[in-house]
Design an enzyme around this catalytic site. Sequence first.
Site, short mmCIF file in Angstrom:
data_model
loop_
_atom_site.label_atom_id
_atom_site.label_comp_id
_atom_site.label_asym_id
_atom_site.label_seq_id
_atom_site.Cartn_x
_atom_site.Cartn_y
_atom_site.Cartn_z
N CYS A 1 0.81 -1.22 0.00
CA CYS A 1 0.00 0.00 0.00
C CYS A 1 0.84 1.27 0.00
O CYS A 1 0.33 2.36 -0.25
CB CYS A 1 -0.96 -0.01 1.18
N HIS B 1 -3.48 7.06 2.28
CA HIS B 1 -3.84 5.77 1.70
C HIS B 1 -5.24 5.42 2.19
O HIS B 1 -5.58 5.65 3.34
CB HIS B 1 -2.83 4.71 2.13
N ASN C 1 -9.99 -0.26 -0.96
CA ASN C 1 -8.53 -0.20 -0.90
C ASN C 1 -7.97 -0.78 -2.20
O ASN C 1 -8.03 -1.99 -2.41
CB ASN C 1 -8.04 -0.99 0.32
O1 UT7 Z 1 -3.95 -1.33 3.40
C1 UT7 Z 1 -3.09 -2.22 4.08
C2 UT7 Z 1 -3.24 -2.08 5.49
N1 UT7 Z 1 -4.48 -2.66 5.93
C3 UT7 Z 1 -5.26 -2.00 6.74
O2 UT7 Z 1 -5.00 -0.88 7.03
C4 UT7 Z 1 -6.44 -2.73 7.36
C5 UT7 Z 1 -6.41 -2.60 8.86
N2 UT7 Z 1 -7.46 -3.27 9.53
C6 UT7 Z 1 -8.79 -2.97 9.43
O3 UT7 Z 1 -9.16 -2.12 8.65
C7 UT7 Z 1 -9.77 -3.65 10.34
O4 UT7 Z 1 -9.07 -4.35 11.35
C8 UT7 Z 1 -10.75 -4.61 9.63
C9 UT7 Z 1 -11.71 -3.81 8.78
C10 UT7 Z 1 -9.98 -5.59 8.76
C11 UT7 Z 1 -11.58 -5.40 10.66
O5 UT7 Z 1 -12.24 -4.51 11.54
P1 UT7 Z 1 -12.14 -4.70 13.12
O6 UT7 Z 1 -12.95 -3.65 13.71
O7 UT7 Z 1 -10.69 -4.76 13.48
O8 UT7 Z 1 -12.88 -6.09 13.32
P2 UT7 Z 1 -12.31 -7.41 13.99
O9 UT7 Z 1 -11.40 -8.11 13.08
O10 UT7 Z 1 -11.88 -7.11 15.39
O11 UT7 Z 1 -13.66 -8.24 14.12
C12 UT7 Z 1 -14.74 -7.85 15.00
C13 UT7 Z 1 -15.89 -8.79 14.78
C14 UT7 Z 1 -15.49 -10.26 14.81
O12 UT7 Z 1 -16.54 -11.01 15.40
P3 UT7 Z 1 -16.45 -11.46 16.95
O13 UT7 Z 1 -15.20 -12.28 17.03
O14 UT7 Z 1 -16.36 -10.19 17.73
O15 UT7 Z 1 -17.71 -12.21 17.12
C15 UT7 Z 1 -15.41 -10.63 13.36
O16 UT7 Z 1 -15.66 -12.00 13.11
O17 UT7 Z 1 -16.47 -8.56 13.49
C16 UT7 Z 1 -16.54 -9.81 12.78
N3 UT7 Z 1 -16.38 -9.53 11.37
C17 UT7 Z 1 -17.42 -9.26 10.57
N4 UT7 Z 1 -18.74 -9.17 10.79
C18 UT7 Z 1 -19.52 -8.88 9.74
C19 UT7 Z 1 -15.24 -9.47 10.66
N5 UT7 Z 1 -15.51 -9.17 9.38
C20 UT7 Z 1 -16.86 -9.04 9.30
C21 UT7 Z 1 -17.73 -8.73 8.25
N6 UT7 Z 1 -19.04 -8.66 8.52
N7 UT7 Z 1 -17.30 -8.48 6.99
#
Ligand code: UT7
Length: 333
Positions: free
Chosen positions: A116, A256, A286
């Site tokens: 990225c 980004h 992204n």
């Molecule tokens: O460009 C390169 C660099 N990359 C980035 O900058 C990405 C950085 N990370 C992020 O943007 C975020 O961490 C994500 C968007 C990938 C994920 O968001 P988050 O708020 O960190 O969610 P999480 O992974 O902590 O998940 C929270 C909950 C989980 O459920 P439980 O375990 O709390 O029951 C996930 O299973 O949300 C669930 N979850 C979803 N629910 C509905 C994860 N993805 C989804 C989804 N829809 N698509």
Amino acid sequence: MKKYSAGITAVHGWVPEYRLTNEELSTMVDTTDEWIMQRIGIKERRILKEEGKATSDMGAEAVRGLLEKRGIKPEEVDLLICATITADMHFPSTANLISDKAGMKNAWSFDISAACSGFLFALQTASQFIETGRHQKVVVVGADMMSSITDYTDRTTCPLFGDAAAAVLLEPVGEGEGIIDSILEVDGSGVKHLHMKAGGSLRPPSHETVDAREHFVFQEGQAVFKVAVSKMADVSIEIMKKNKVSRNDLNWLVPHQANMRIIEAVARRMGIPREKVMINLEKYGNTTAATIPLCLWEWEPRLRKGDKLVLSAFGGGFTWGSIYIIWAYDRDK
Ligand code: UT7
């Protein structure tokens, strides 16, 4: 040794027509528009669906449009650098393929892989060829077909990514304008949080790697999120301090586009109001190396000669950095 100033003198982008909406994603994995909008801030992303088309085709479209806009023949370009992590093939480089497709018969070309942050790494590299006087016209294109490495059965990554390409032309500009400074950094120990497991020399493709779905982006989202916010904010603040640019002086932050919450947190830490931040994440997602030039392309009509811009990115590697630019042209002049 810097003999000339290198500046962006044209910018152009290209996105595929197909829009993959949150509604359609909700039919593919267990997710909702509400969750994606709240946690990421992406409404839809563009997907290159045409059979036989790849990253170089998007790159070539962006480059053709760029040269046409500036009134330059492809033969006049000295060098093309392509930032990508979704090369058409392991080799030859995607830059070579774009040069051929866009008719750049006199340019040499190569790829840069910095995920990225790829566009920033490529822009800094390219600017040095202008600054030394070695070249007069250098094209930098950020192009990624993220749909080719996105697992559409994994709800934690598939809402994030889209396909696009965008290019800038670098030429010598007036003293004190153009690309003024850059801070670029890497930390290879970040590999564990964000990578593609197979397909390289470490784990060559096999039935086993395909069955284990190892040819897609693997990401530990929360770990990446935290580092992304602090590194992007820190490096942007550092480059502003170094160049004595105050918050009020800054016209545009060009971050980004990975997650709306990351962008907002970075802007908040920097004390930059939202109206000075370029954001088109909701439309394209992204697009990895393409996000920053895609923003510049969309905002180009509003950019004025003398505007102060800080470009900032964080990505796989880990890689991150900032580039400080004083915009060198008014589009309507
Ligand atoms: O460009 C390169 C660099 N990359 C980035 O900058 C990405 C950085 N990370 C992020 O943007 C975020 O961490 C994500 C968007 C990938 C994920 O968001 P988050 O708020 O960190 O969610 P999480 O992974 O902590 O998940 C929270 C909950 C989980 O459920 P439980 O375990 O709390 O029951 C996930 O299973 O949300 C669930 N979850 C979803 N629910 C509905 C994860 N993805 C989804 C989804 N829809 N698509």
